[in-house]
Write an enzyme that holds these catalytic residues in place. Sequence first.
Site, PDB file in Angstrom:
ATOM      1  N   LEU A 137       0.779  -1.242   0.000  1.00 41.56           N
ATOM      2  CA  LEU A 137       0.000   0.000   0.000  1.00 41.56           C
ATOM      3  C   LEU A 137       0.813   1.296   0.000  1.00 41.56           C
ATOM      4  CD1 LEU A 137      -2.912  -0.963   2.441  1.00 41.56           C
ATOM      5  CD2 LEU A 137      -2.813  -1.177  -0.055  1.00 41.56           C
ATOM      6  N   ASP A 138       2.121   1.225  -0.096  1.00 46.02           N
ATOM      7  CA  ASP A 138       2.933   2.442  -0.171  1.00 46.02           C
ATOM      8  C   ASP A 138       4.156   2.203  -1.052  1.00 46.02           C
ATOM      9  OD1 ASP A 138       3.629   5.101   0.320  1.00 46.02           O
ATOM     10  OD2 ASP A 138       4.670   4.630   2.190  1.00 46.02           O
ATOM     11  N   LEU A 139       3.956   1.491  -2.148  1.00 46.05           N
ATOM     12  CA  LEU A 139       5.071   1.190  -3.035  1.00 46.05           C
ATOM     13  C   LEU A 139       5.407   2.426  -3.860  1.00 46.05           C
ATOM     14  CD1 LEU A 139       6.929  -1.138  -3.757  1.00 46.05           C
ATOM     15  CD2 LEU A 139       5.384  -1.700  -5.624  1.00 46.05           C
TER      16      LEU A 139
END
Length: 192
Positions: free
Chosen positions: A158-160
């Site tokens: 969710l934060d790539l």
Amino acid sequence: MTKEGMLPKGCMLANGKYMVESYLASGGFGNTYEVLNTRFNERWAMKEFFMKGISERDDDTSSVSVSSASQPQFEAQREKFNKEARRLRRLRHPGIVHVEDLFDENGTSYYVMDYIGGGSLSELVRQHGPLPESRVRQLLPQLLDALEYVHGQQMWHLDLKPGNILLRESGTPVIIDFGASKQLGLSGGHSP
């Protein structure tokens, strides 16, 4: 270089097991340091739970404190930090940062993970401009393989972003910072 309020070089943690070598970076929920495992003479990265704007450090003792009004928020976020470390510890893939240790000290939590010395993908692009297609074709399959493994473990990052992809000195990518990740629960729902 040590920033004000950070653990100083030479600071010992975990009963002398880890010695702070240098400050690496900070985010909203933590400070990251390069540390030496003094027992095996190995270099690691260590993330310290430290909430920007809420946590304070006593420079004499290295203890972290928060106001009583902020304590519930601090403890809730600290538990998420510890969950992140436990989740990462279970993942075994060369493209995912490995967590070696988790411990509490100085009124906060720390986890020790692979030290990846090649810098981030965002630093590489900032220094050299857009990557040539041939380099993207090298990196992309490795990143997709790591993400497929993570998804197979019922987890989403969710934060790539380029800042959360480090490069080993060999040039292979490693995904870090699972702080925003979600685990798919047995009932099919998400758990933070």
